[in-house]
Design an enzyme around this catalytic site. Structure first.
Site, mmCIF file in Angstrom:
data_model
loop_
_atom_site.group_PDB
_atom_site.id
_atom_site.type_symbol
_atom_site.label_atom_id
_atom_site.label_comp_id
_atom_site.label_asym_id
_atom_site.label_seq_id
_atom_site.Cartn_x
_atom_site.Cartn_y
_atom_site.Cartn_z
ATOM 1 N N CYS A 109 54.731 29.516 10.304
ATOM 2 C CA CYS A 109 55.591 29.919 9.190
ATOM 3 C C CYS A 109 55.062 31.253 8.690
ATOM 4 O O CYS A 109 54.483 32.012 9.466
ATOM 5 C CB CYS A 109 55.625 28.845 8.097
ATOM 6 N N PHE A 110 55.241 31.567 7.424
ATOM 7 C CA PHE A 110 54.821 32.888 6.969
ATOM 8 C C PHE A 110 53.305 33.010 6.832
ATOM 9 O O PHE A 110 52.692 33.946 7.338
ATOM 10 C CB PHE A 110 55.491 33.248 5.632
#
Length: 360
Positions: A94-95
């Site tokens: 994810c980020f």
């Protein structure tokens, strides 16, 4: 919670990756071997983000579970399962390697799939690749391949395995006429792909990598400033190509290439589209061409299109190319080359350069 921190090996092995960020995040920048299969879509991500700011993390997490449940959850989980089935070595990120990665891993675990996520997520991998790119530039372990417009520099790059094709990565040939009809990547994607390509080259050999001489822009892609500075100090190889061969290559790779594309996609208007393509390119360099040359080339183009349409004759395009080379591109190149001529360590034809590189 299994996680991965060996970014170098991830990129060297082209490890398949699931990017579980929202589509709007993925479009801005991702990695060559990644696909987007988001945990939340753009609207859901925005709603959860707003909730987090206003009510805190617990409320945001609860809202996320309310938005992604039932059939929606099943559908997104199935996307991940399909990817892992196709790529058993696949991982996800994810980020920042935080909550979204943990949820993804948990949901996969619940259906019997145990795969790691990337520690630090997209942000950490992006930072790593950018630092690697800047380090490679600062080390100046590369050779610059220069040559006049139409010399065939890309052909040399493609023939030498220890090289990087920046124009290929940018989907653009690097001049006013360089559009390839394939969308250019996002700036971040270009930089990521460039860094991965360089990482792979130096993993195979520590000899200098061959890279074509480029200006600040390749289409709309911006070349790393640190790299441009480093090219001023790097050793230079000059590709020498006969003038007539350069004209023929430009006609083939730019004008005929564009015409063939238009004939396949818009056969009824292919001549008009070719005319428009060339005029738009000439307009982009009008200021440096000067008004008289600009007007002359546009007049010659009208005649060239008529000859092509009525006689399938390309010779009048060669006359246009001759003016562009002799009165615009070559003078610019000569001026720029004088700034780095003392750095030139070899001059030769395509084959001579390949043979010389093989002895180094």
């Amino acid at each position: 919670m299994q996680s991965i921190t060996d970014f170098k090996q991830l990129f060297l092995s082209d490890t398949p990756m699931i990017d579980v960020r929202a589509p709007i995040e993925f479009i801005k920048g991702a990695f060559p071997s990644s696909i987007n299969a988001p945990l939340m879509n753009d609207d859901e991500r925005e709603a959860v983000g707003t909730c987090y700011k206003e009510h805190g993390s617990d409320a945001a997490l609860e809202l996320g579970h309310q938005l992604v449940f039932g059939d929606i959850k099943t559908q997104r989980l199935q996307q991940w399962k399909n990817f892992i089935n196709e790529h058993p070595d696949g991982i996800f990120y994810c980020f920042r390697g935080g909550l979204r990665s943990h949820i993804t891993q948990q949901w996969l675990n619940e259906v019997g799939i145990d795969r790691p996520y990337v520690e630090g997520g997209y942000k950490a991998m992006r930072t790593y690749l950018l630092e690697q790119l800047q380090q490679r530039a600062s080390e100046s372990r590369f050779l610059v391949l220069s040559g006049k417009t139409g010399s065939g520099k890309t052909e040399v790059i493609n023939d030498w395995p220890h090289s990087i094709d920046l124009e290929g990565l940018a989907n653009h040939r690097g001049s006013a006429f360089g559009k390839t009809f394939v969308p250019q990547p996002a700036q971040i994607n270009f930089e990521n792909a460039w860094s991965v390509a360089w990482l792979k080259r130096i993993h195979v050999s520590d000899s200098p990598v061959l890279i074509e001489d480029e200006s600040r822009l390749i289409g709309r892609i911006v070349i790393l400033p640190e790299y441009l500075e480093a090219t001023k100090l790097a050793s230079n190889i000059l590709l020498e190509t006969p003038y007539e061969e350069r004209i023929a290559r430009i006609r083939r790779d730019y004008f005929m290439y564009a015409f063939e594309h238009y004939q396949k996609s818009n056969p009824d208007t292919s001549y008009d589209l070719l005319d428009e393509f060339i005029r738009e390119a000439v307009l982009r360099i009008k200021k440096r061409l000067g008004g008289d040359r600009f007007t002359l080339i546009n007049s010659m183009l009208s005649s060239a299109i008529i000859a092509l349409k009525s006689q399938n004759q390309w010779s009048e395009f060669d006359d246009i190319i001759n003016i562009l080379l002799s009165e615009y591109y070559d003078p610019i190149y000569e001026y720029q080359y004088q700034q780095k001529s003392e750095k030139t360590i070899f001059k030769g034809t395509h084959q001579e350069i390949i043979q010389w590189l093989a002895t180094q």
